[in-house]
Design a protein around this motif. Structure first.
Motif, PDB file in Angstrom:
ATOM      1  N   ASN A  36       0.633  -1.413  -0.015  1.00  0.00           N
ATOM      2  CA  ASN A  36       0.130   0.694   0.248  1.00  0.00           C
ATOM      3  C   ASN A  36       0.978   0.928   0.031  1.00  0.00           C
ATOM      4  O   ASN A  36       0.303   2.381  -0.226  1.00  0.00           O
ATOM      5  CB  ASN A  36      -0.990  -0.490   1.445  1.00  0.00           C
ATOM      6  N   GLU A  78       1.080  -8.157   4.407  1.00  0.00           N
ATOM      7  CA  GLU A  78       1.986  -7.769   3.209  1.00  0.00           C
ATOM      8  C   GLU A  78       3.715  -8.700   3.700  1.00  0.00           C
ATOM      9  O   GLU A  78       3.797  -9.591   4.364  1.00  0.00           O
ATOM     10  CB  GLU A  78       2.928  -6.381   3.604  1.00  0.00           C
ATOM     11  N   ASN A 103      -1.749 -11.385  -5.299  1.00  0.00           N
ATOM     12  CA  ASN A 103      -1.081 -10.190  -4.408  1.00  0.00           C
ATOM     13  C   ASN A 103       0.824 -10.456  -5.355  1.00  0.00           C
ATOM     14  O   ASN A 103       1.936  -9.760  -5.521  1.00  0.00           O
ATOM     15  CB  ASN A 103      -0.818 -10.955  -2.513  1.00  0.00           C
ATOM     16  N   CYS A 106       2.016  -8.262  -7.740  1.00  0.00           N
ATOM     17  CA  CYS A 106       2.821  -7.486  -7.474  1.00  0.00           C
ATOM     18  C   CYS A 106       4.249  -6.887  -7.044  1.00  0.00           C
ATOM     19  O   CYS A 106       4.698  -5.893  -6.428  1.00  0.00           O
ATOM     20  CB  CYS A 106       2.233  -6.627  -5.556  1.00  0.00           C
ATOM     21  N   ALA A 116       5.217  -2.633  -6.355  1.00  0.00           N
ATOM     22  CA  ALA A 116       5.482  -2.855  -4.852  1.00  0.00           C
ATOM     23  C   ALA A 116       6.642  -2.180  -4.623  1.00  0.00           C
ATOM     24  O   ALA A 116       7.753  -3.158  -4.967  1.00  0.00           O
ATOM     25  CB  ALA A 116       4.730  -3.571  -3.991  1.00  0.00           C
ATOM     26  N   SER A 176      -1.293   2.003  -3.705  1.00  0.00           N
ATOM     27  CA  SER A 176      -1.061   0.191  -3.934  1.00  0.00           C
ATOM     28  C   SER A 176      -0.469  -0.003  -5.357  1.00  0.00           C
ATOM     29  O   SER A 176      -0.554   0.827  -6.140  1.00  0.00           O
ATOM     30  CB  SER A 176      -2.240   0.204  -3.736  1.00  0.00           C
TER      31      SER A 176
END
Length: 487
Positions: A56, A65, A84, A87, A91, A156
């Protein structure tokens, strides 16, 4: 402490079956995609550091996470599954080194001051190496680009993935930041992502040593400013050393402190020059405040910008305001007006209370998106009126903006939003851009921005899903080359 911090990443992808006991196929659930990140945190080897994927973008380790605690040799393993799993590239990867963590180079003296290092989202950076090294240099880069990301409302990995129209701007901004940092410290962009310990690069090692006190101070003061602004989407402090003066093209040796607070409708950034020990302020360098709102189908932004002009030894105040239509399903081309003026002011209070003065210039703009769901930008135009203001009534609107609605800006629909047009509409100069997004596969895409200017110059930039890009220029939009961009 000998700083050798790097995070070495290797990526493996597989399918993990979630099933019942006893190997019974009757109870087996559908396979879930899982991606694994394995790496090493090195400052010596760090034992007890927390590594996590910051899904995030808040710089904090939150529930859900993926995380890992480094062992005696600094090893960690992150597993991202389900939604996820994608990501990994979108991220940032954060290494939290807490007080009490053990540096294998000095195991008898646990770390006394916590700090944090970050590797930016892999999709944004130029490096396409599978091994990612999280160092002070990648952290400095992230400190600079995260404000751009938050300003555009991306908080995010999912938002970054979906906001394809915004990625164009972010990717270009990251490239600019990479070059700026490389120039500032007189290093190559490639070396930002390298292992300076393995490469025995003493210059980069010394630079990392020099930056560590600043990174630690930034980390401590960021926690304080976040506590003071609990409603902020992003709040941080960043200390950095400036090696190069772009205006004089000469090396310098100065330290700066940046403080940024980003809220839903307000962005504040303040830069000061500070003493070499980072303890005292020398002078204000820049103070920027942007306020924005949306209502009646329009967006309005007013920005005050006070900056110190070294050549004149005084401050310049810039006031910029923008009013623009928000896209609608039945009107995907929107129109806007931007007004800008500049004056000399002695302090922030005088600057921030200013309006756009009588000696201003005006831009008329258009933006076309491909639909309300994606809102991916297709074309943009900007017509600059330096001498002949077209709409003198659409200026200094902050006190009366609530009386305007989307339809009031339909008076601008005479502007052509077509990229192929060459009409100037009475402007002193103009700019047009076309955006294309080509999906090759689920995680493989190319974004292309083609620009042309009233001067006859063309530019085309391609951004690839591996984080690399290619920029070419032309004089006719037909024959393109990299060399033409240098002319």
């Amino acid at each position: 402490m000998k700083l050798k911090l790097a995070v070495i990443l290797s990526l493996s992808t597989g399918l993990v079956a979630c099933g019942g006991g006893g190997g019974s196929s009757d109870n087996t659930k559908p396979a879930t995609q899982t991606k694994v990140i394995e790496g090493v945190a090195i400052d010596g080897y760090i034992k007890g550091a927390t590594v996590f994927s910051d899904l995030n973008y808040n710089g904090k380790f939150d529930a859900g996470e993926p995380s890992s605690i480094t062992d005696e040799e600094g090893n960690y393993r992150l597993a991202l599954s389900g939604s996820n799993s994608d990501c990994i590239d979108y991220a940032p990867i954060v290494v939290n080194v807490p007080v009490g963590a053990i540096d294998a180079d000095d195991p008898e003296n646990p770390i006394q001051q916590a700090y944090q290092l970050v590797y930016p989202p892999a999709i944004t950076v130029s490096s396409d190496e599978e091994i990612k090294f999280t160092t002070p240099l990648t952290t400095i880069l992230w400190n600079e680009i995260q404000e751009d990301i938050h300003k555009t409302g991306l908080n995010s990995c999912k938002a970054l993935k979906e906001a394809v129209n915004t990625q164009n701007k972010i990717l270009q901004n990251v490239k600019d930041h990479e070059n700026r940092i490389a120039n500032r410290y007189n290093i190559t962009v490639e070396s930002l992502y390298g292992d300076f310990i393995k490469d025995e690069n003493k210059d980069l090692y010394n630079l990392a040593q020099k930056m560590m006190p600043a990174l630690k101070k930034s980390y401590e003061e960021t926690k304080i400013i976040q506590q003071k602004n609990p409603d902020a989407q992003l709040a941080y402090v960043d200390y950095y050393w400036d090696f190069w003066d772009y205006r004089t093209n000469q090396p310098v040796d100065k330290w700066y402190r940046t403080e940024a607070i980003i809220k839903a409708n307000k962005v504040v950034t303040i830069d000061h020059q500070v003493t070499d020990d980072l303890s005292n302020i020398i002078k204000l360098i820049r103070h920027v405040e942007s306020n924005n709102s949306q209502h009646n189908g329009i967006g309005y932004t007013k920005e005050a910008w006070l900056s110190f002009d070294e050549s004149l030894a005084e401050y310049t105040c810039s006031i910029n305001e923008t009013i623009e239509q928000l896209p609608e399903q039945s009107a995907l081309t929107s129109y806007g007006v931007r007004n800008s003026s500049t004056s000399r002011e002695g302090d922030w209070d005088n600057c921030s209370n200013n309006s756009v003065d009588s000696n201003f210039y005006q831009q008329l703009t258009t933006t076309t998106v491909d639909g309300m769901k994606e809102q991916r930008t297709l074309t943009q135009t900007s017509f600059n009126y330096n001498q002949r203001v077209q709409f003198g009534d659409l200026v200094n609107l902050s006190d009366k903006i609530n009386s305007y609605s989307r339809s009031d800006l339909n008076i601008l629909n005479f502007l052509s939003s077509s990229f192929d047009a060459n009409t100037a509409n009475g402007a002193d100069d103009w700019w047009r851009a076309k955006y294309e997004y080509i999906q090759h596969s689920a995680n493989d895409f190319t974004q292309i921005i083609t620009e042309k200017y009233s001067s006859g110059v063309w530019a085309k930039t391609q951004y690839f899903s591996n984080g690399t890009n290619k920029r070419e220029c032309s004089s006719d939009g037909q024959s393109w080359s990299v060399a033409a961009c240098k002319n």
